[in-house]
Design a protein around this motif. Structure first.
Motif, short mmCIF file in Angstrom:
data_model
loop_
_atom_site.label_atom_id
_atom_site.label_comp_id
_atom_site.label_asym_id
_atom_site.label_seq_id
_atom_site.Cartn_x
_atom_site.Cartn_y
_atom_site.Cartn_z
N TYR A 49 0.82 -1.21 0.00
CA TYR A 49 0.00 0.00 0.00
C TYR A 49 0.85 1.26 0.00
CZ TYR A 49 1.16 -0.87 4.87
OH TYR A 49 1.85 -1.15 6.02
N THR A 83 10.10 9.83 11.94
CA THR A 83 9.50 8.86 11.04
C THR A 83 10.17 8.93 9.67
OG1 THR A 83 7.40 8.06 10.15
CG2 THR A 83 7.54 10.43 10.54
N GLY A 84 9.55 8.29 8.68
CA GLY A 84 10.17 8.26 7.36
C GLY A 84 9.12 7.85 6.34
N GLY A 85 9.55 7.20 5.34
CA GLY A 85 10.57 6.21 5.09
C GLY A 85 10.82 5.36 6.36
N GLU A 86 11.92 4.65 6.34
CA GLU A 86 12.27 3.89 7.54
C GLU A 86 13.35 4.68 8.28
OE1 GLU A 86 11.06 1.63 9.41
OE2 GLU A 86 12.82 1.79 10.69
N THR A 128 8.27 5.86 14.64
CA THR A 128 7.47 4.84 13.95
C THR A 128 8.44 4.08 13.06
OG1 THR A 128 5.56 6.29 13.94
CG2 THR A 128 5.47 4.39 12.49
N THR A 129 8.48 2.76 13.22
CA THR A 129 9.49 1.96 12.53
C THR A 129 8.88 0.65 12.05
OG1 THR A 129 11.57 0.74 12.87
CG2 THR A 129 10.23 1.09 14.82
N ASN A 130 9.53 0.05 11.05
CA ASN A 130 9.11 -1.30 10.67
C ASN A 130 9.73 -2.34 11.60
OD1 ASN A 130 11.76 -1.79 9.73
ND2 ASN A 130 11.23 -1.25 7.61
N SER A 162 5.24 -1.15 12.94
CA SER A 162 4.26 -1.62 11.96
C SER A 162 4.32 -3.14 11.88
CB SER A 162 4.56 -1.02 10.58
OG SER A 162 4.36 0.37 10.64
N ASN A 174 1.17 -0.78 14.70
CA ASN A 174 0.31 -0.22 13.65
C ASN A 174 -0.03 -1.31 12.65
OD1 ASN A 174 0.61 2.32 14.72
ND2 ASN A 174 1.94 3.10 13.12
N VAL A 209 -2.21 -1.64 9.11
CA VAL A 209 -3.07 -1.02 8.10
C VAL A 209 -4.15 -2.05 7.76
CG1 VAL A 209 -3.21 0.01 5.81
CG2 VAL A 209 -1.19 0.41 7.22
N GLU A 268 -7.20 2.70 9.00
CA GLU A 268 -7.88 2.53 7.71
C GLU A 268 -6.93 2.88 6.58
OE1 GLU A 268 -11.40 4.90 7.39
OE2 GLU A 268 -12.56 3.58 8.68
N MET A 291 -5.52 4.59 3.57
CA MET A 291 -5.81 5.90 2.97
C MET A 291 -5.42 5.88 1.50
SD MET A 291 -4.60 8.48 5.97
CE MET A 291 -3.38 7.49 6.81
N LEU A 326 2.87 7.42 1.49
CA LEU A 326 3.10 8.06 2.78
C LEU A 326 4.58 8.11 3.17
CD1 LEU A 326 0.10 8.26 2.91
CD2 LEU A 326 0.15 7.35 5.20
N1 SAM Z 1 8.78 2.77 7.95
C1 SAM Z 1 8.04 3.07 9.14
C2 SAM Z 1 6.97 2.02 9.37
O1 SAM Z 1 6.95 1.02 8.65
O2 SAM Z 1 6.19 2.17 10.30
C3 SAM Z 1 7.50 4.47 9.22
C4 SAM Z 1 6.91 5.11 8.00
S1 SAM Z 1 5.34 4.48 7.50
C5 SAM Z 1 4.99 5.49 6.10
C6 SAM Z 1 4.27 5.07 8.78
C7 SAM Z 1 2.95 4.37 8.92
O3 SAM Z 1 2.12 4.72 7.82
C8 SAM Z 1 3.03 2.86 8.97
O4 SAM Z 1 2.34 2.37 10.06
C9 SAM Z 1 2.37 2.45 7.67
O5 SAM Z 1 1.80 1.21 7.80
C10 SAM Z 1 1.38 3.57 7.47
N2 SAM Z 1 0.92 3.74 6.09
C11 SAM Z 1 1.65 3.85 4.96
N3 SAM Z 1 0.86 4.01 3.88
C12 SAM Z 1 -0.42 4.01 4.33
C13 SAM Z 1 -1.70 4.17 3.69
N4 SAM Z 1 -1.82 4.32 2.37
N5 SAM Z 1 -2.80 4.15 4.48
C14 SAM Z 1 -2.69 4.00 5.82
N6 SAM Z 1 -1.52 3.86 6.47
C15 SAM Z 1 -0.40 3.86 5.74
#
Ligand code: SAM
Length: 326
Positions: free
Chosen positions: A29, A67-70, A96-98, A120, A159, A161, A189, A191, A321
């Motif tokens: 996503y 946050t990021g990216g990672e 926020t990290t993977n 995540s 987190n 999704v 949800e 986005m 995102l």
């Molecule tokens: N790399 C980190 C991570 O994986 O958590 C931080 C960045 S990531 C963009 C931040 C959060 O945004 C994550 O929990 C990710 O699952 C969520 N995310 C990314 N794209 C999304 C979308 N289209 N809709 C909802 N959440 C989204």
């Protein structure tokens, strides 16, 4: 100190600061083909990050989320934690990290001043995790969450999704996980983003389906505190952890917005889904520009709109995102 606020009486105490667009996962996503550098300007340096954080702290920011990216891919990630934690006025540093570096670093990051972690984790099922994230290291992420729990972080959140036909049927597995662990699992949800329109059509599902299941199983909605984020939280006496729902498409979602974003290349985003970012970088090169930077923040905040326009399918400039720190 003059507190940042907007025309709708909202005060902003929370900054989400992206320090890189790069990511090593390929979440379907977000970056299904993986991160590819696109020739954009280089990411903020540590000195520029320090100037952003210092200016925001001077206008009332108390919490910084890295946050990021990672974000943990950056070699100076530890320095970013340390500088944010040592900035006067900042009382919470979160990331926020993977989670791929969490098991090895949970203690070190905590010692440097990190107090909250969101990890995540889109599925408890190893195969589905691999399918959604394009990465096979689910066990490493789970080990990281355990390490964070043992380290004493104020909050550890997961987190997820929420994805129709993928993980939306897996509430029982997530609930089992938090029966004895003090972890909050937040379903976000899906986005719609510029690059994710087909995926959105296929996999978006309302968080209401989770809410109904929770209520029918004896979970109750917690009262909202004044500084609560966008999640509706649910508790149950038999479970150590909580469930949160983040539903950006719900009515009044934006009314409690208390967050601003700065992208990895120094643009201020007043909303995750605005048309374009506001340049800050021209004022980040030297400490002498701090008063001008603060004046620009105040000026731009007067322009923040009441709500995003996702309901009308307007995703703004946001292609995915990872570009502005979701
Ligand atoms: N790399 C980190 C991570 O994986 O958590 C931080 C960045 S990531 C963009 C931040 C959060 O945004 C994550 O929990 C990710 O699952 C969520 N995310 C990314 N794209 C999304 C979308 N289209 N809709 C909802 N959440 C989204």
């Amino acid at each position: 100190m003059t507190q940042l606020n907007d025309r709708f009486g909202r005060e902003f105490h929370y900054l989400r600061l992206s320090i890189t667009d790069a990511c090593n996962f390929k979440c379907q996503y977000c970056l299904p083909d993986g991160y590819r550098p696109d020739g954009k300007p280089r990411f903020l340096t540590l000195d520029e990050i320090r100037r952003v954080v210092t200016a925001f702290a001077q206008v009332g920011t108390r919490k910084i989320r890295i946050t990021g990216g990672e974000p943990t891919m950056r070699k100076d990630f530890n320095d970013v934690i340390e500088l944010a934690a040592n900035t006067p006025g900042v009382n919470t540093v979160a990331t926020t990290t993977n989670g791929y570096r969490l098991a090895a670093n949970a203690q070190r990051w905590f010692d440097l001043g990190l107090s909250q972690i969101n990890v995540s984790l889109d599925s408890m099922d190893e195969g589905l995790f691999r399918q959604i994230t394009g990465d096979g290291r689910q066990q490493l992420v789970l080990d990281g969450i355990e390490a964070a729990l043992e380290t004493g972080y104020r909050r550890v959140k997961i987190n997820v999704v929420l994805l129709k036909d993928l993980n939306a049927q897996q509430l029982p597995q997530f609930l089992e996980y938090i029966r004895h662990r003090r972890v909050d699992i937040r379903f976000i949800e899906l986005m719609e983003t510029g690059l994710g329109q087909d995926y959105f059509q296929k996999h978006h599902i309302s968080g209401q389906v989770i809410k109904q299941q929770l209520l029918s199983q004896g979970w109750t909605e917690d009262p909202r505190g004044p500084d609560d984020g966008p999640a509706l939280n649910f508790s149950h006496p038999d479970f150590a952890g909580r469930i949160g729902l983040i539903m950006p498409y719900a009515k009044d979602f934006c009314a409690t917005c208390n967050r601003l974003r700065v992208s990895s290349i120094g643009k201020l985003h007043l909303c995750l889904f605005t048309e374009c970012g506001i340049e800050l970088r021209d004022l980040l090169g030297h400490d002498d520009h701090q008063p001008e930077l603060i004046a620009r923040l105040h000026e731009q905040l007067r322009l923040k709109g009441a709500t995003h326009q996702l309901h009308e399918g307007l995703t703004g400039v946001t292609q995915h995102l990872a570009s502005i720190g979701g």
